[in-house]
Each structure stands twice: as structure tokens, then as C-alpha cells.
Design a protein around this motif. Structure first.
Motif, short mmCIF file in Angstrom:
data_model
loop_
_atom_site.label_atom_id
_atom_site.label_comp_id
_atom_site.label_asym_id
_atom_site.label_seq_id
_atom_site.Cartn_x
_atom_site.Cartn_y
_atom_site.Cartn_z
N PRO A 157 0.82 -1.21 0.00
CA PRO A 157 0.00 0.00 0.00
C PRO A 157 0.86 1.27 0.00
N ALA A 158 0.39 2.30 -0.66
CA ALA A 158 1.13 3.56 -0.78
C ALA A 158 1.49 4.14 0.58
N ARG A 159 0.62 3.96 1.59
CA ARG A 159 0.89 4.52 2.91
C ARG A 159 2.11 3.89 3.57
N LEU A 160 2.51 2.69 3.10
CA LEU A 160 3.71 2.03 3.61
C LEU A 160 4.88 2.16 2.63
N ALA A 161 4.60 2.12 1.35
CA ALA A 161 5.66 2.24 0.34
C ALA A 161 6.33 3.60 0.38
N ARG A 162 5.61 4.61 0.88
CA ARG A 162 6.11 5.99 0.85
C ARG A 162 7.43 6.16 1.59
N PHE A 163 7.68 5.34 2.62
CA PHE A 163 8.89 5.51 3.43
C PHE A 163 10.16 5.32 2.60
N ALA A 164 10.10 4.44 1.60
CA ALA A 164 11.26 4.23 0.74
C ALA A 164 11.60 5.51 -0.01
N GLY A 165 10.59 6.30 -0.31
CA GLY A 165 10.81 7.55 -1.03
C GLY A 165 11.00 8.76 -0.14
N SER A 166 10.56 8.69 1.13
CA SER A 166 10.57 9.88 1.98
C SER A 166 11.69 9.92 3.01
N HIS A 167 12.40 8.82 3.22
CA HIS A 167 13.35 8.79 4.34
C HIS A 167 14.52 9.75 4.19
N GLY A 168 14.76 10.23 2.99
CA GLY A 168 15.85 11.19 2.79
C GLY A 168 15.37 12.62 2.63
N SER A 169 14.06 12.84 2.71
CA SER A 169 13.51 14.19 2.45
C SER A 169 12.65 14.66 3.60
N TRP A 170 13.24 14.68 4.78
CA TRP A 170 12.46 15.03 5.99
C TRP A 170 12.09 16.51 6.06
N THR A 171 12.65 17.36 5.22
CA THR A 171 12.31 18.79 5.26
C THR A 171 11.05 19.10 4.46
N ARG A 172 10.51 18.10 3.78
CA ARG A 172 9.30 18.29 2.99
C ARG A 172 8.17 18.80 3.88
N SER A 173 7.42 19.74 3.41
CA SER A 173 6.32 20.33 4.17
C SER A 173 5.26 19.29 4.50
N GLY A 174 4.81 19.28 5.74
CA GLY A 174 3.73 18.41 6.17
C GLY A 174 4.11 16.95 6.33
N ILE A 175 5.37 16.66 6.42
CA ILE A 175 5.80 15.26 6.55
C ILE A 175 5.31 14.68 7.88
N PRO A 176 4.72 13.50 7.86
CA PRO A 176 4.20 12.90 9.09
C PRO A 176 5.31 12.53 10.07
N VAL A 177 4.97 12.45 11.33
CA VAL A 177 5.95 12.11 12.37
C VAL A 177 6.54 10.73 12.14
#
Length: 198
Positions: free
Chosen positions: A108-128
Motif C-alpha cells: 500500500p502507498a501509505r507504507l511504500a512511501r517511506f522508501a521515497g521519503s526517508h531522505g527528504s524530511w524537510t518536505r512540508s507536512g511530513i508525518p511524524v
């Protein structure tokens, strides 16, 4: 054909790391993942598990989707199956590749997203949850990243309703505790080859 070196990285009990979720183990085996990647994912997953326990235990007002954090930590670098060169050098091509790989495998996208987001923590609205995966991916090797820690600190202080200085002291203590075993985790990861000869 069984990949013994990969299996050892996934099950090695010489380093007391929590096991990866079964579905992630199956995925890594089916992808014939590099053994070093499996060892890295185990180390970060273990730190994420401890980090989540410690942070939510100390700050119960912080709502965290723990299973999502653990799945995200267990798969955050899965794109390095495609970009193996990023196991031994810098690069971010594994991030979108990892998310795409997981989506293609029905994650599911809600779990797959971590592979794409773990290096971009400055993105606006990033979940905890994404911040915690990113933090685990740094602290496993005792790397302290002020900007990332500040974002986590702000979330904690707001959610827990505590003074910022108190949240800082508590988070700093948690991160110091987790960083203490970094040398052992680095040695564990380094004991596995990037490429397996089976």
C-alpha cells in the motif's frame, strides 16, 4: 537456489537485532537482495523499534503509527536492490526506485512511501512516522542531524504539551542511548558483502 549469505544476514543471531517482518524477509529473498542491504535494514529496523518505544513511552501524547514506522524502517532502502552502487557510495536514486518497487509488489502507498521519503524530511507536512524512520536511519550509526532532530523535537513538544527544553533533554538522552551501540551495528553490517556468491 538458496542464497545462504542473504539468509545469514536475515537470521544472524550474533547481533541481537529484532527480526524483520516476515513479509519483508520474503520480499528480500524474492528480490535476491544484497546481504549487506538485509543487514542494514535489520539494524535500522531494530533502532526504529527501540526509538518508537522510547519516544512514545516518554511522550504518550505523541500519536505514532508504530507498525507503519517499523515497516518503513524495514524497507526504507529497498531501492538499493536496483541501485546497488548506493550501498557503498552516496546517491538518492534508490529512493524513488524503492517506492516504485514496493508499489509494484502491491505494498500500500501509505507504507511504500517511506522508501521515497526517508531522505527528504524537510518536505512540508511530513508525518511524524516518516521523521522517526529518517531519524532511525541516522542514529543507527550514531549520526546526529540537527535539522532532523529539531523537527522531531518540535512534534514531540507540541503533541506532548511539554516545554521544549524538557523535550530536548529527553530526546537527546534517548538518542545518546541508541547511538551507544553504533559501532557494533556498523561492524555487523560490514561483515556482510554487497554482492553474494551464494
Amino acid at each position: 537456489m538458496t542464497n545462504t549469505v542473504l539468509d545469514n544476514a536475515l537470521t544472524d543471531t550474533g547481533m541481537p537485532l529484532r527480526p524483520l517482518p516476515d513479509e519483508v524477509v520474503d520480499l528480500l529473498r524474492s528480490l535476491e537482495a544484497p546481504p549487506r542491504l538485509a543487514a542494514h535494514l535489520r539494524a535500522v529496523h531494530d533502532v526504529a523499534d527501540q526509538l518508537t518505544d522510547l519516544v512514545t513511552g516518554r511522550f504518550p501524547g505523541l500519536a505514532v503509527d508504530r507498525p507503519a514506522v517499523l515497516y518503513g524502517a524495514a524497507t526504507h532502502d529497498i531501492g538499493k536492490v536496483v541501485h546497488v552502487e548506493e550501498l557503498s557510495g552516496p546517491g538518492t536514486a534508490h529512493e524513488p526506485a524503492g517506492e516504485a518497487l514496493l508499489l509494484a509488489r502491491g505494498v500500500p502507498a501509505r507504507l511504500a512511501r517511506f522508501a521515497g521519503s526517508h531522505g527528504s524530511w524537510t518536505r512540508s507536512g511530513i508525518p511524524v512516522e516518516d521523521l522517526l524512520v529518517s531519524l532511525a536511519d541516522k542514529i543507527w550509526k550514531a549520526k546526529r542531524v540537527t535539522d532532523l532532530e529539531t523537527l522531531v523535537l518540535d512534534r514531540i513538544a507540541d503533541a506532548a504539551g511539554v516545554q521544549r527544553w524538557q523535550a530536548f533533554m529527553d530526546l537527546d538522552d534517548i538518542l545518546d542511548r541508541l547511538a551507544a551501540d553504533a559501532d557494533k551495528r556498523l561492524a555487523y553490517q560490514g561483515s556482510y558483502p554487497i554482492r553474494s556468491t551464494r
